[in-house]
Enzyme design. Structure first.
Site, PDB file in Angstrom:
ATOM      1  N   ASP A 210     -13.457  -2.294   1.113  1.00 43.03           N
ATOM      2  CA  ASP A 210     -13.670  -1.761   2.326  1.00 43.03           C
ATOM      3  C   ASP A 210     -13.715  -0.084   2.146  1.00 43.03           C
ATOM      4  O   ASP A 210     -14.721   0.381   2.637  1.00 43.03           O
ATOM      5  CB  ASP A 210     -12.784  -2.394   3.166  1.00 43.03           C
ATOM      6  CG  ASP A 210     -12.723  -3.654   3.801  1.00 43.03           C
ATOM      7  OD1 ASP A 210     -13.936  -4.220   3.483  1.00 43.03           O
ATOM      8  OD2 ASP A 210     -12.040  -4.038   4.454  1.00 43.03           O
TER       9      ASP A 210
ATOM     10  N   ARG B 177       2.200   5.065   7.585  1.00 40.62           N
ATOM     11  CA  ARG B 177       0.742   5.473   8.239  1.00 40.62           C
ATOM     12  C   ARG B 177       0.585   6.757   8.982  1.00 40.62           C
ATOM     13  O   ARG B 177      -0.216   7.362   8.630  1.00 40.62           O
ATOM     14  CB  ARG B 177       0.265   4.376   9.366  1.00 40.62           C
ATOM     15  CG  ARG B 177      -0.130   2.896   8.837  1.00 40.62           C
ATOM     16  CD  ARG B 177      -0.960   3.129   7.292  1.00 40.62           C
ATOM     17  NE  ARG B 177      -1.557   1.670   6.913  1.00 40.62           N
ATOM     18  CZ  ARG B 177      -1.443   1.264   5.519  1.00 40.62           C
ATOM     19  NH1 ARG B 177      -0.487   2.015   4.813  1.00 40.62           N
ATOM     20  NH2 ARG B 177      -1.976   0.207   5.214  1.00 40.62           N
TER      21      ARG B 177
ATOM     22  N   ASP C  88      -2.526  -1.086  12.192  1.00 42.67           N
ATOM     23  CA  ASP C  88      -2.838   0.169  11.265  1.00 42.67           C
ATOM     24  C   ASP C  88      -3.740   1.099  11.832  1.00 42.67           C
ATOM     25  O   ASP C  88      -3.609   2.425  11.668  1.00 42.67           O
ATOM     26  CB  ASP C  88      -3.102  -0.164   9.917  1.00 42.67           C
ATOM     27  CG  ASP C  88      -1.839  -0.660   9.131  1.00 42.67           C
ATOM     28  OD1 ASP C  88      -1.027  -0.177   9.402  1.00 42.67           O
ATOM     29  OD2 ASP C  88      -2.114  -1.514   8.020  1.00 42.67           O
TER      30      ASP C  88
ATOM     31  N   SER D 158      -4.191 -10.326   1.280  1.00 39.97           N
ATOM     32  CA  SER D 158      -4.140  -9.080   1.734  1.00 39.97           C
ATOM     33  C   SER D 158      -2.918  -8.368   1.553  1.00 39.97           C
ATOM     34  O   SER D 158      -1.787  -8.790   2.068  1.00 39.97           O
ATOM     35  CB  SER D 158      -4.740  -8.797   3.340  1.00 39.97           C
ATOM     36  OG  SER D 158      -4.430  -7.472   3.740  1.00 39.97           O
TER      37      SER D 158
END
Ligand code: ARG
Length: 402
Positions: free
Chosen positions: A14, A94, A123, A174
């Site tokens: 991505d 994050r 996220d 994932s």
């Protein structure tokens, strides 16, 4: 000259497609930034891939020490665990990554930052709220949320532009990892009734295959921060790395959680977090020795609040800072050692000691040397029980059958 955007780059499908997409769609020059938060990766390959994919610049930033000292340890001191299960590895990384993006955006005079999150997860919220709190003037772009391509279309897009499609794109899972833990989602795990297949675990041995002899370790804390392992002084990063290895070998640290996302979805999450599980348990154990009952109870409330703030992307807020100040103060006497026993997936606390221990042997003992004045108990009980007694007399309270 084109405007610049600073992209949080993982090297995956991505974010690689995003480099090209940002150029095509918005004519932005992409500066790719990859944070090393202890996710063992080939960072030079990631940098090379970013450049080959069209980034005008690719930076790798070793943020391991910052991550541990400024994000992980404050959360550990607060006993922050989301919904009693999730030790918050991704959630803690994050805000740090957002801060790196913001710092670089300012240095490079970029007009925006970007991330590769979809619109369904936590996220995106963490990146964007953190950015807004640190740099309200910066735009945030979320290509993967905007482009509306399916997985297959993304792969086709990559192939059209000669972007190498990583073999991991073939994996149904994932994954996100850093020093504080690994998360695994998707594939068969999306059925909450299905037991996670052994293949999803890479940090922990199956408890059944763990050593037959228990492992013991001693963790030393200073003001709520782990500083020694078996008597040896260690920096935070090495201590966590070492614990991940040892506890993982004993099958400790697997978490299977049905999680309430901030965006309203329940999701099935598998985590491996050996060091986090051991350290959070050991830290709590030391608090039971060094804090009063009232302090411990209040800390429990702070812990929940703190975990929610971290989970919900509110790291850079005044409330989180204020709670951190309370926690810092509350850790003044959380110094000492904890003995931990690791055995076939279980982590047990088997010993604790502290120069500030509130445990008094002469008060607790039933043996020789008892200093507790038992003759004071009747008077204490008389007054303590007075409300219950009065109520029974005046209101004729009857025992219920429930
Ligand atoms: N459910 C966890 C969280 O919200 C893990 C998220 C993992 N993120 C990812 N992009 N794979 O923190």
């Amino acid at each position: 000259m084109a405007d610049k955007v600073v992209l949080a780059y993982s090297g995956g499908l991505d974010t690689s497609v995003a480099i090209r997409w940002l150029k095509e769609t918005y004519n932005l020059d992409v500066i790719a930034v990859t944070a090393d938060v202890g996710n063992e990766r080939d960072f030079s390959a990631i940098r090379e891939k970013a450049v080959n994919t069209g980034a005008v610049k690719a930076l790798i930033i070793d943020a391991k020490d910052t991550f541990v000292n400024d994000y992980v340890f404050p959360a550990l001191r607060a006993n922050a665990i989301y919904e009693g299960a999730y030790t918050l590895a991704t959630a803690l990384s994050r805000p740090l990554i957002a801060k790196l993006l913001v710092d670089i955006a300012r240095e490079e005079k970029a007009s925006a930052v970007a991330h590769g999150c979809t619109g369904k997860g936590n996220d995106q919220v963490r990146f964007e709220v953190s950015t807004a709190a640190l740099a309200p003037e910066l735009k945030v772009l979320a290509p993967a949320r905007e482009w509306g391509m399916t997985r297959q279309e993304t792969i086709d897009y990559a192939q059209r532009y000669g972007i190498p499609v990583p073999i991991t794109a073939a994996s149904p899972y994932s994954i996100d990892e850093n020093l504080w833990g690994k998360s695994i989602e998707c594939g068969v795990l999306e059925d909450p009734w299905v037991e996670p297949p052994e293949e999803v675990f890479t940090w922990t041995r199956s408890p059944a295959a763990a050593p037959d002899a228990p492992g013991y370790m001693e963790i030393g804390f200073e003001r709520g921060i782990p500083v020694t392992l078996d008597g040896q002084k260690m920096d935070g990063v090495s201590l966590i790395q070492s614990l991940n290895e040892t506890a993982g070998k004993h099958g400790v640290g697997r978490i299977d959680h049905l999680e309430s996302r901030l965006v309203g979805i329940k999701s099935r999450e598998i985590y491996e977090a050996p060091a986090a599980v051991v350290l959070l348990q050991a830290h709590s154990a030391l608090e039971t020795l060094t804090l009063t009952r009232d302090q411990s109870r209040f800390n429990d409330r702070v812990a929940q609040e703190y975990a929610d703030l971290v989970y919900n992307g509110l790291w850079f807020t005044a409330l989180r800072q204020d709670l951190a100040s309370y926690v810092q103060s509350a850790q003044r006497f959380v110094t000492g050692e904890v003995r931990v026993k690791l055995f076939k997936g279980a982590c047990r606390i088997v010993g604790r000691r502290s120069p500030y221990s509130l445990y008094s042997h002469s008060l607790a003992t039933y043996d020789e040397g008892d200093e507790f004045d038992q003759s004071a108990s009747p008077g204490f009980i008389h007054i303590w029980g007075l409300p219950a007694k009065t109520q029974a007399q005046r209101q004729n309270i009857k025992p219920l059958n429930t």
